[in-house]
Scaffold this active site. Structure first.
Site, mmCIF file in Angstrom:
data_model
loop_
_atom_site.group_PDB
_atom_site.id
_atom_site.type_symbol
_atom_site.label_atom_id
_atom_site.label_comp_id
_atom_site.label_asym_id
_atom_site.label_seq_id
_atom_site.Cartn_x
_atom_site.Cartn_y
_atom_site.Cartn_z
ATOM 1 N N GLN A 75 0.667 -11.336 -3.217
ATOM 2 C CA GLN A 75 -0.733 -10.975 -3.027
ATOM 3 C C GLN A 75 -1.377 -10.582 -4.360
ATOM 4 O O GLN A 75 -0.716 -10.012 -5.225
ATOM 5 C CB GLN A 75 -0.859 -9.792 -2.069
ATOM 6 C CG GLN A 75 -0.432 -10.089 -0.646
ATOM 7 C CD GLN A 75 -0.523 -8.854 0.231
ATOM 8 O OE1 GLN A 75 0.021 -7.805 -0.108
ATOM 9 N NE2 GLN A 75 -1.210 -8.957 1.347
ATOM 10 N N CYS B 74 0.791 -1.234 0.000
ATOM 11 C CA CYS B 74 0.000 0.000 0.000
ATOM 12 C C CYS B 74 0.830 1.295 0.000
ATOM 13 O O CYS B 74 0.523 2.206 -0.785
ATOM 14 C CB CYS B 74 -1.041 -0.022 1.118
ATOM 15 S SG CYS B 74 -0.604 -0.926 2.594
ATOM 16 N N ARG C 45 7.220 -11.471 5.144
ATOM 17 C CA ARG C 45 6.943 -11.177 6.550
ATOM 18 C C ARG C 45 7.669 -12.191 7.421
ATOM 19 O O ARG C 45 7.627 -13.393 7.142
ATOM 20 C CB ARG C 45 5.431 -11.207 6.826
ATOM 21 C CG ARG C 45 4.675 -10.116 6.088
ATOM 22 C CD ARG C 45 3.195 -10.125 6.340
ATOM 23 N NE ARG C 45 2.511 -9.154 5.486
ATOM 24 C CZ ARG C 45 1.200 -9.022 5.380
ATOM 25 N NH1 ARG C 45 0.400 -9.806 6.109
ATOM 26 N NH2 ARG C 45 0.669 -8.124 4.570
ATOM 27 N N ASP D 133 -3.070 -8.052 -4.916
ATOM 28 C CA ASP D 133 -3.336 -6.834 -4.165
ATOM 29 C C ASP D 133 -3.767 -5.710 -5.105
ATOM 30 O O ASP D 133 -3.308 -5.635 -6.244
ATOM 31 C CB ASP D 133 -2.044 -6.428 -3.438
ATOM 32 C CG ASP D 133 -2.288 -5.500 -2.273
ATOM 33 O OD1 ASP D 133 -3.453 -5.344 -1.887
ATOM 34 O OD2 ASP D 133 -1.306 -4.945 -1.754
ATOM 35 N N LYS E 102 -12.653 -3.049 7.917
ATOM 36 C CA LYS E 102 -12.582 -3.909 6.737
ATOM 37 C C LYS E 102 -13.718 -4.932 6.710
ATOM 38 O O LYS E 102 -14.293 -5.284 7.742
ATOM 39 C CB LYS E 102 -11.242 -4.639 6.671
ATOM 40 C CG LYS E 102 -10.977 -5.643 7.783
ATOM 41 C CD LYS E 102 -9.618 -6.315 7.589
ATOM 42 C CE LYS E 102 -9.281 -7.236 8.770
ATOM 43 N NZ LYS E 102 -7.980 -7.913 8.600
ATOM 44 N N HIS F 97 -8.363 -0.569 0.158
ATOM 45 C CA HIS F 97 -7.444 -1.707 0.024
ATOM 46 C C HIS F 97 -8.302 -2.938 -0.263
ATOM 47 O O HIS F 97 -9.279 -3.183 0.450
ATOM 48 C CB HIS F 97 -6.680 -1.960 1.327
ATOM 49 C CG HIS F 97 -5.945 -0.773 1.863
ATOM 50 N ND1 HIS F 97 -4.579 -0.765 2.038
ATOM 51 C CD2 HIS F 97 -6.384 0.449 2.291
ATOM 52 C CE1 HIS F 97 -4.209 0.397 2.551
ATOM 53 N NE2 HIS F 97 -5.296 1.153 2.713
ATOM 54 N N HIS G 31 -5.368 -1.341 -4.909
ATOM 55 C CA HIS G 31 -5.850 -0.196 -4.150
ATOM 56 C C HIS G 31 -6.637 0.702 -5.082
ATOM 57 O O HIS G 31 -6.186 1.008 -6.188
ATOM 58 C CB HIS G 31 -4.691 0.560 -3.512
ATOM 59 C CG HIS G 31 -3.945 -0.269 -2.513
ATOM 60 N ND1 HIS G 31 -2.864 -1.053 -2.861
ATOM 61 C CD2 HIS G 31 -4.170 -0.488 -1.189
ATOM 62 C CE1 HIS G 31 -2.440 -1.697 -1.786
ATOM 63 N NE2 HIS G 31 -3.208 -1.379 -0.762
#
Length: 636
Positions: free
Chosen positions: A381, A334, A363, A383, A465, A511, A385
């Protein structure tokens, strides 16, 4: 006078304080016999506790979902009593209910064995048969500490010392056995029933701290009925057969090794699944108006400090240095996406801007939490945005939810639950900002036609979320997709656009992820399909297998024709019997086997066998190609 309002709206008045059991008896003897606990103004209580003032009350029986946690908590207490009866000198520590069951941690020098579990379970059934009354007692704090120390229960004494001074100390007694507990509990051990099973023994540090003593944790499962227990045990048996780690090895998809702990070594077949999944998602995103970007792996710690991630996730980041800079391998995408948004001047006409990245993240998860593909340190991910205005939140949420449900349906997942996760205790942003974000997400959720279950305190540190939980073929739930409304990071990282009136405004940042991580989703798919992937996703879609060497040349032609159609195909011309080849490729879960021999070569046909079928269909090559290409076509 005490007025009790029942769930149907009826009110019963009592001229004296009344217990839940009294109330149940006043309604019907059958209800009193089935009652397990009561909800008093939403708070679960023991049946025998007095209701001293007007309240809304409902009686819980084994048919109520809320009672299941109570049954499991009592199963933990009955197990602890059984252990201490069988193995004097064993100390009990804590024993909560958990998802699908319960556990209790014991301090004992000698390790428990499988035979011990059988003996403990048998004693638990005896304790149920005794039907011991379970009685709540309120104790003085100092007397409770002295008592537990006097009987050698030093862990219990420590728990009491650490409780807040305002905490009421309650002890529950069943027969001669007792335990420190807040409750509530069943009225007697007989109400527990016998739909329980002890599952395994594991190690656990006292209070989860590796600096403390190692305890022995016994896990069990408990249900309201024997049928539910049997169904759960069958599910566990089926889950073991479907374990993605075992199937990953059998199907030659991937492996792990200590030199790259928590990272996947993808083999050709596994990587084929991964790439196909990524291509599918890329197609769906492009069709939905997303632009794809790619951002750096190593990012200066200054950016993570500005975003707030450094304070929240620093312990989970892999950190290195270069010259005078501290760099972190990104654990999420992000902040980097905001940097792309900030390049050049953005106008309200550019919004919504849907920015996607198949971002490779790392991570530093604790080694003990790693679990095959389901929990790794290196992952990618799906992912994205969405930078938008307040007015666009609802339409973008609807569009995302439609996309997510369509994607899940393409994999056969049609049963989806939604959770609404609101502000956590440790968060960024003011209460006003959180009020605004939560209100916006609630309105968007309603606009999308979704019913969301509350999930208190589980939002991200920057915003509330939605969590999307899908159910697999054997009834397990997997949390995959998420959607978060964020006003915090655009402010912290100075993202802005020019509004219609010429003013500078902050965009809202949504997100969102559909699959979550590709690694985990592949693991879910392996277990959901038991390795038998849909034809479009299978790493090898077709094997051309020869009966004798007379068919080799024709088999090569067939293989070339398949590959020309974009079908993933292999050739098997080994000097083995055809039944052996069919059995081997069926075990490898190849969707189609095309058998060819002298006759097929002469007639330019193939004998098509589908996975799981006994019969074979003789087709002209072109007809077989059309059939396979149609059924193997990627959704969307």
């Amino acid at each position: 006078m005490v007025a009790i309002t029942l769930p149907d709206g009826n009110v019963r008045a009592f001229d004296h304080p009344v217990t839940g059991m009294d109330l149940a008896h006043s309604i019907s003897p059958g209800l009193a016999k089935a009652a397990l606990a009561v909800l008093v103004d939403g708070e679960m209580r023991d049946l025998n506790r007095v209701i001293e003032s007007d309240a809304t009350v409902s009686i819980l029986t084994a048919r109520d979902d809320a009672a299941l946690e109570l049954l499991r908590h009592d199963a933990a207490h009955v197990m602890a009593q059984a252990v201490q009866e069988l193995y004097p000198g064993t100390q009990v520590t804590i024993g909560p209910s958990i998802e699908n069951g319960f556990y209790y941690d014991f301090a004992r020098d000698e390790p428990f064995s499988t035979d011990d579990l059988e003996a403990i379970e048998a004693r638990m059934r005896e304790i149920v048969d005794r039907n011991l009354d379970i009685v709540r007692e309120v104790w003085d704090r100092n007397e409770a500490i002295a008592h537990f120390e006097s009987i050698g229960e030093v862990y219990k004494a420590e728990i009491i010392r650490d409780l807040p001074g305002s905490e009421t100390i309650t002890v529950y007694r069943q027969g001669d056995w007792k335990d420190l507990c807040r409750g509530p509990h069943l009225p007697s051990t007989g109400r527990l029933g016998k739909a329980f099973r002890l599952m395994k023994v594991a190690g656990a540090y006292w209070r989860g701290d590796s600096r403390n003593a190692m305890l022995q944790r016994i896990y069990g499962t408990a249900w309201a009925t024997s049928r539910q227990l049997d169904d759960h045990l069958h599910m566990l048996e089926e889950a073991e057969k479907r374990d993605h780690r075992r199937l990953g090895k059998e199907l030659d998809l991937f492996h792990f090794q200590s030199e790259a702990h928590g990272a996947v070594f993808w083999h050709p077949k596994g990587w084929s699944i991964y790439r196909t999944l990524q291509t599918y998602m890329r197609n769906r995103l492009e069709a939905s108006g997303y632009v794809e970007v790619n951002t750096p792996q190593l990012v200066d710690s200054v950016l993570w400090e500005q975003s707030g991630h450094w304070g929240k996730y620093r312990e989970h980041m892999f950190v290195t240095g270069s010259e005078d800079k501290t760099l972190a391998i990104k654990p999420m995408n992000c902040p980097c996406h905001i940097q792309i948004f900030r390049q050049g001047i953005k106008s309200y006409r550019d919004l919504p801007l849907r920015m996607a990245e198949f971002g490779s993240c790392h991570r530093n998860e604790p080694s003990g939490s790693l679990h095959g593909l389901m929990r790794v340190r290196a992952f990618t991910q799906d992912d994205a945005h969405i930078f938008c205005t307040d007015e666009q939140i609802e339409s973008e949420t609807r569009a995302f939810c439609d996309l997510l449900q369509s994607v899940y349906a393409d994999f056969g997942f049609t049963e989806i639950k939604v959770k609404f996760s609101d502000r956590p205790e440790n968060r960024a942003g003011s209460d006003d900002v959180w009020d605004r974000a939560e209100d916006a997400l609630r309105r968007a959720t309603a606009a999308a036609g979704l019913e969301a279950l509350p999930n208190p305190g589980e939002g991200a540190f920057y915003g509330p979320k939605l969590e999307f939980v899908l159910r697999d073929a054997i009834g397990r739930d997997w949390q995959c997709g998420t959607l978060q409304v964020d006003y915090v990071l655009p402010e912290r990282l100075d993202a802005s656009y020019v509004a219609e009136d010429g003013s500078r405004q902050r965009p809202v940042m949504l997100h969102r992820a559909v699959l979550g991580s590709f690694e985990r989703f592949v693991g879910i798919l392996i277990e959901n399909f038991a390795g038998r992937f849909p034809a479009w996703l299978a790493p090898v879609q077709v094997v051309v297998a020869t009966i004798t060497s007379d068919g080799n040349a024709w088999a090569s032609e067939v293989l070339a024709a398949l590959k020309e159609r974009g079908i993933r195909a292999d050739l098997d011309v080994r000097n083995e019997k055809i039944n052996f080849k069919v059995r081997e490729h069926s075990h490898a879960k190849v969707p189609w086997i095309l058998v060819v021999g002298r006759r097929e070569a002469e007639e330019r046909t193939v004998a098509l066998r589908c996975l799981g079928g006994q019969a074979q269909e003789v087709l002209a090559l072109e007809a077989a190609l059309v059939k396979i290409a149609g059924e193997a076509r990627m959704p969307g």
